[in-house]
Write an enzyme that holds these catalytic residues in place. Structure first.
Site, PDB file in Angstrom:
ATOM      1  N   GLU A  58      79.045   5.377  58.190  1.00 42.76           N
ATOM      2  CA  GLU A  58      79.530   5.835  57.122  1.00 42.76           C
ATOM      3  C   GLU A  58      80.808   5.392  56.619  1.00 42.76           C
ATOM      4  O   GLU A  58      81.208   4.916  55.035  1.00 42.76           O
ATOM      5  CB  GLU A  58      79.829   7.397  57.490  1.00 42.76           C
ATOM      6  CG  GLU A  58      78.610   7.921  57.441  1.00 42.76           C
ATOM      7  CD  GLU A  58      78.830   9.771  56.973  1.00 42.76           C
ATOM      8  OE1 GLU A  58      79.537  10.184  57.364  1.00 42.76           O
ATOM      9  OE2 GLU A  58      77.289  10.157  56.939  1.00 42.76           O
ATOM     10  N   ALA A  78      80.284  18.421  62.898  1.00 48.01           N
ATOM     11  CA  ALA A  78      81.306  20.050  61.730  1.00 48.01           C
ATOM     12  C   ALA A  78      80.157  21.022  61.983  1.00 48.01           C
ATOM     13  O   ALA A  78      80.278  22.184  61.504  1.00 48.01           O
ATOM     14  CB  ALA A  78      81.499  19.655  60.464  1.00 48.01           C
ATOM     15  N   GLN A  79      78.686  20.847  61.738  1.00 45.16           N
ATOM     16  CA  GLN A  79      77.494  21.303  61.343  1.00 45.16           C
ATOM     17  C   GLN A  79      77.425  22.289  62.470  1.00 45.16           C
ATOM     18  O   GLN A  79      77.533  24.016  61.717  1.00 45.16           O
ATOM     19  CB  GLN A  79      75.987  20.459  61.611  1.00 45.16           C
ATOM     20  CG  GLN A  79      75.193  21.033  60.584  1.00 45.16           C
ATOM     21  CD  GLN A  79      73.757  20.490  60.916  1.00 45.16           C
ATOM     22  OE1 GLN A  79      73.151  20.880  61.037  1.00 45.16           O
ATOM     23  NE2 GLN A  79      73.551  19.500  61.589  1.00 45.16           N
ATOM     24  N   VAL A 127      99.946  22.589  69.150  1.00 45.97           N
ATOM     25  CA  VAL A 127     100.097  23.675  70.656  1.00 45.97           C
ATOM     26  C   VAL A 127     100.554  22.101  71.308  1.00 45.97           C
ATOM     27  O   VAL A 127      99.637  21.072  71.136  1.00 45.97           O
ATOM     28  CB  VAL A 127      98.454  23.574  70.501  1.00 45.97           C
ATOM     29  CG1 VAL A 127      98.060  24.155  71.579  1.00 45.97           C
ATOM     30  CG2 VAL A 127      97.975  24.638  68.950  1.00 45.97           C
TER      31      VAL A 127
HETATM   32  P1  FAD Z   1      87.786  19.464  63.423  1.00 49.26           P
HETATM   33  O1  FAD Z   1      87.690  19.562  62.299  1.00 49.26           O
HETATM   34  O2  FAD Z   1      88.558  18.068  64.645  1.00 49.26           O
HETATM   35  O3  FAD Z   1      89.417  20.467  63.571  1.00 49.26           O
HETATM   36  C1  FAD Z   1      90.077  20.942  64.601  1.00 49.26           C
HETATM   37  C2  FAD Z   1      91.843  20.907  64.182  1.00 49.26           C
HETATM   38  O4  FAD Z   1      92.770  21.089  64.825  1.00 49.26           O
HETATM   39  C3  FAD Z   1      92.658  20.405  62.796  1.00 49.26           C
HETATM   40  O5  FAD Z   1      93.107  21.423  61.658  1.00 49.26           O
HETATM   41  C4  FAD Z   1      93.352  19.794  63.192  1.00 49.26           C
HETATM   42  O6  FAD Z   1      95.258  19.209  62.722  1.00 49.26           O
HETATM   43  C5  FAD Z   1      94.125  20.646  64.888  1.00 49.26           C
HETATM   44  N1  FAD Z   1      94.678  20.674  65.821  1.00 49.26           N
HETATM   45  C6  FAD Z   1      94.491  19.135  66.385  1.00 49.26           C
HETATM   46  N2  FAD Z   1      95.398  18.914  67.478  1.00 49.26           N
HETATM   47  C7  FAD Z   1      96.576  20.343  67.059  1.00 49.26           C
HETATM   48  C8  FAD Z   1      97.707  20.505  67.245  1.00 49.26           C
HETATM   49  N3  FAD Z   1      97.824  19.655  68.557  1.00 49.26           N
HETATM   50  N4  FAD Z   1      98.236  21.523  67.086  1.00 49.26           N
HETATM   51  C9  FAD Z   1      97.603  22.010  66.638  1.00 49.26           C
HETATM   52  N5  FAD Z   1      96.099  22.103  65.846  1.00 49.26           N
HETATM   53  C10 FAD Z   1      95.834  21.027  65.841  1.00 49.26           C
HETATM   54  N6  FAD Z   1      79.820  15.946  61.339  1.00 49.26           N
HETATM   55  C11 FAD Z   1      78.660  16.196  60.337  1.00 49.26           C
HETATM   56  O7  FAD Z   1      78.010  17.369  60.845  1.00 49.26           O
HETATM   57  N7  FAD Z   1      78.211  14.940  59.640  1.00 49.26           N
HETATM   58  C12 FAD Z   1      78.990  14.953  58.871  1.00 49.26           C
HETATM   59  O8  FAD Z   1      78.529  14.128  58.360  1.00 49.26           O
HETATM   60  C13 FAD Z   1      79.963  14.196  59.767  1.00 49.26           C
HETATM   61  N8  FAD Z   1      80.871  13.060  59.556  1.00 49.26           N
HETATM   62  C14 FAD Z   1      82.059  12.450  60.221  1.00 49.26           C
HETATM   63  C15 FAD Z   1      82.969  11.645  59.440  1.00 49.26           C
HETATM   64  C16 FAD Z   1      83.770  11.438  59.705  1.00 49.26           C
HETATM   65  C17 FAD Z   1      84.674  10.026  59.236  1.00 49.26           C
HETATM   66  C18 FAD Z   1      84.110  12.192  61.325  1.00 49.26           C
HETATM   67  C19 FAD Z   1      85.811  11.555  61.971  1.00 49.26           C
HETATM   68  C20 FAD Z   1      83.244  13.026  61.948  1.00 49.26           C
HETATM   69  C21 FAD Z   1      82.551  13.324  61.513  1.00 49.26           C
HETATM   70  N9  FAD Z   1      82.068  14.649  61.722  1.00 49.26           N
HETATM   71  C22 FAD Z   1      80.043  14.803  60.891  1.00 49.26           C
HETATM   72  C23 FAD Z   1      82.674  15.279  63.230  1.00 49.26           C
HETATM   73  C24 FAD Z   1      82.726  16.482  62.658  1.00 49.26           C
HETATM   74  O9  FAD Z   1      84.028  15.887  61.466  1.00 49.26           O
HETATM   75  C25 FAD Z   1      83.164  16.905  63.976  1.00 49.26           C
HETATM   76  O10 FAD Z   1      82.035  17.481  65.017  1.00 49.26           O
HETATM   77  C26 FAD Z   1      83.981  18.344  63.590  1.00 49.26           C
HETATM   78  O11 FAD Z   1      85.148  17.844  62.379  1.00 49.26           O
HETATM   79  C27 FAD Z   1      84.696  18.811  64.450  1.00 49.26           C
HETATM   80  O12 FAD Z   1      85.038  19.646  64.580  1.00 49.26           O
HETATM   81  P2  FAD Z   1      86.749  21.578  64.899  1.00 49.26           P
HETATM   82  O13 FAD Z   1      86.506  22.689  64.332  1.00 49.26           O
HETATM   83  O14 FAD Z   1      85.929  20.788  66.535  1.00 49.26           O
HETATM   84  O15 FAD Z   1      87.207  20.312  64.561  1.00 49.26           O
END
Ligand code: FAD
Length: 403
Positions: free
Chosen positions: A170, A316-317, A81
């Site tokens: 972590e 993530a939750q 995107v």
């Molecule tokens: P994401 O899961 O980040 O997904 C975004 C998606 O969009 C990805 O697939 C990416 O490839 C895609 N994308 C991005 N930009 C583009 C683009 N320009 N074009 C096309 N595709 C694109 N939360 C918890 O609840 N418990 C935990 O234990 C926890 N541990 C964590 C540990 C780490 C190391 C990190 C970094 C985060 C952790 N979190 C945890 C937070 C959690 O991972 C995020 O809140 C969660 O991933 C958010 O989900 P999302 O769907 O918004 O985005």
């Protein structure tokens, strides 16, 4: 509206859950659904600190999107995107443009660097599979260089983690467990390696109660992590990081700074001209943006509040719950029913401190040590089960307590 086109941007926790639920709820006569993602895999962002530390191979964190998404029902476009043109209801991808009637933006987070000089050039962040792999390789590369330098560079074996929140803690817990193995591999004495964790507040893991914070600090410090609280990072350079503490500046020589101190929404949403706060887009209680009825934002792109008016953390939750919720809400809208309000269900938090240690506050009870680590495994496996059923759980689940 004739058969609407629903476009989901991003196959993270929010986007995947939305797509997986929509393919069950919404019939092909009712809407056309498209999922756009950069890669052909979804990744477990919550496992990336293990990939970055090298305690879990990054392939374990990848899930082939095609294993979850029914492509007879959902069109999958693998593309990046570039921007969203709200006025034209179009999404510009690198290789094409898409028209949408309903847009679900779940493009995740970017590191927040708060304008600190040098961070974007010299620090590394745990963002996705490739950035996690880069951190692992960066650390190993410096260990390899150290043993090959006639006069080793000052700070080559110092690793600095900026930010003592969930991700920083972590990562520190995983990394410190891996250090002995890397040292053995590169013929380096263990005590030459230093892992620092810099935190701007007066304690790590803000939000946990004192006993949990103390437990986490003891666990990390007993394994060799040097935690420096009240440390405000001022600048980062190729060979050092500078922080202020107690009114004076301090410098740590290092070639490996890993910045984990905060996230903001994907910068694509910053250009949407929608109301934002804390780096995320404000949404109504049905998760629509305030200004645009056609755009819904979920996960780390959106800013939500709980019933007491507190900002919900980016987790993530929450992203998963919003993904499921949005599928139900849009299904209702398409069928001409009322949309509901999103009510988060947050039973607690779990933070790992390595594969066999952790802290958790669940249902107002604290858990420490292996019990919390086990609970984290259960939560990880539960997500896999919810997303792809028993098959995905058996393929990708974590069943070994200590990796
Ligand atoms: P994401 O899961 O980040 O997904 C975004 C998606 O969009 C990805 O697939 C990416 O490839 C895609 N994308 C991005 N930009 C583009 C683009 N320009 N074009 C096309 N595709 C694109 N939360 C918890 O609840 N418990 C935990 O234990 C926890 N541990 C964590 C540990 C780490 C190391 C990190 C970094 C985060 C952790 N979190 C945890 C937070 C959690 O991972 C995020 O809140 C969660 O991933 C958010 O989900 P999302 O769907 O918004 O985005």
């Amino acid at each position: 509206m004739n058969k609407p086109h629903i476009v989901i941007l991003g196959a993270g926790y929010g986007g995947m859950m939305a797509a997986a639920r929509m393919q069950k709820l919404i019939h092909s006569n009712e809407a056309k659904i498209t999922l756009v993602n950069k890669n052909d895999y979804h990744y477990q962002t919550t496992w990336l600190h293990e990939n970055a530390a090298g305690t879990l191979h990054h392939d374990r964190s990848k899930i082939d999107i095609k294993e979850v998404i029914d492509r007879n029902r959902i069109k999958l476009i693998l593309d990046e995107v570039v921007s969203i043109k709200r006025e034209e209801k179009k999404v510009k991808l690198k290789n094409q443009e898409l028209y949408y009637d309903i847009l679900i933006v779940s493009l995740g987070f970017e590191p927040a660097i708060y304008g600190i000089p040098g961070l974007s050039e010299f620090a590394y962040s745990i963002k996705d599979i490739n950035s996690a792999r880069l951190i692992r390789e960066r650390i190993e590369y410096n260990f390899a260089l150290y043993t090959n330098e006639n006069k080793p560079t000052d700070g080559r074996l110092n690793i600095v983690i900026g930010g003592g929140g969930l991700t920083g803690v972590e990562f520190a817990g995983e990394l410190i467990n891996r250090i002995p193995t890397i040292c053995e591999e590169y013929d380096i004495e263990k005590n030459l390696v230093k892992v620092y964790l810099l935190e701007g507040r007066d304690c790590v893991l803000y939000g946990y109660d004192d006993s949990a914070v103390q437990y986490a600090m003891n666990s990390l410090q007993s394994r060799g992590v040097e935690i420096i609280n009240d440390a405000t990072v001022k600048a980062c350079a190729e060979d050092s990081i500078i922080y202020e503490k107690g009114g004076s500046e301090h410098k740590i020589s290092t070639k490996s700074v890993i910045w984990t101190a905060g996230t903001k929404a994907n910068s694509i949403v910053e250009r949407l001209n929608l109301s934002m706060e804390h780096g995320r887009v404000k949404v109504r209680n049905d998760l629509r943006s305030i200004e645009d009825d056609s755009i819904y934002l979920i996960g780390d792109c959106s800013l939500n509040y709980d019933e007491n008016g507190n900002v919900l953390p980016s987790t993530a939750q929450i992203a998963m719950q919003q993904g499921e919720f949005i599928a139900r809400n849009i299904n209702a809208k398409i069928k001409g029913k009322e949309m509901a309000a999103f009510l988060p269900d947050v039973p607690g938090r779990i933070t790992s401190l390595g594969s066999d240690d952790g802290i958790a506050d669940m249902f107002s009870r604290n858990l420490f040590g292996w019990k919390a680590a086990l609970l984290k495994r259960v939560a990880d496996n539960w997500y896999l089960f919810k997303l792809g059923g028993i098959q995905l759980l058996m393929k990708k689940g974590k069943f070994n307590m200590f990796h």
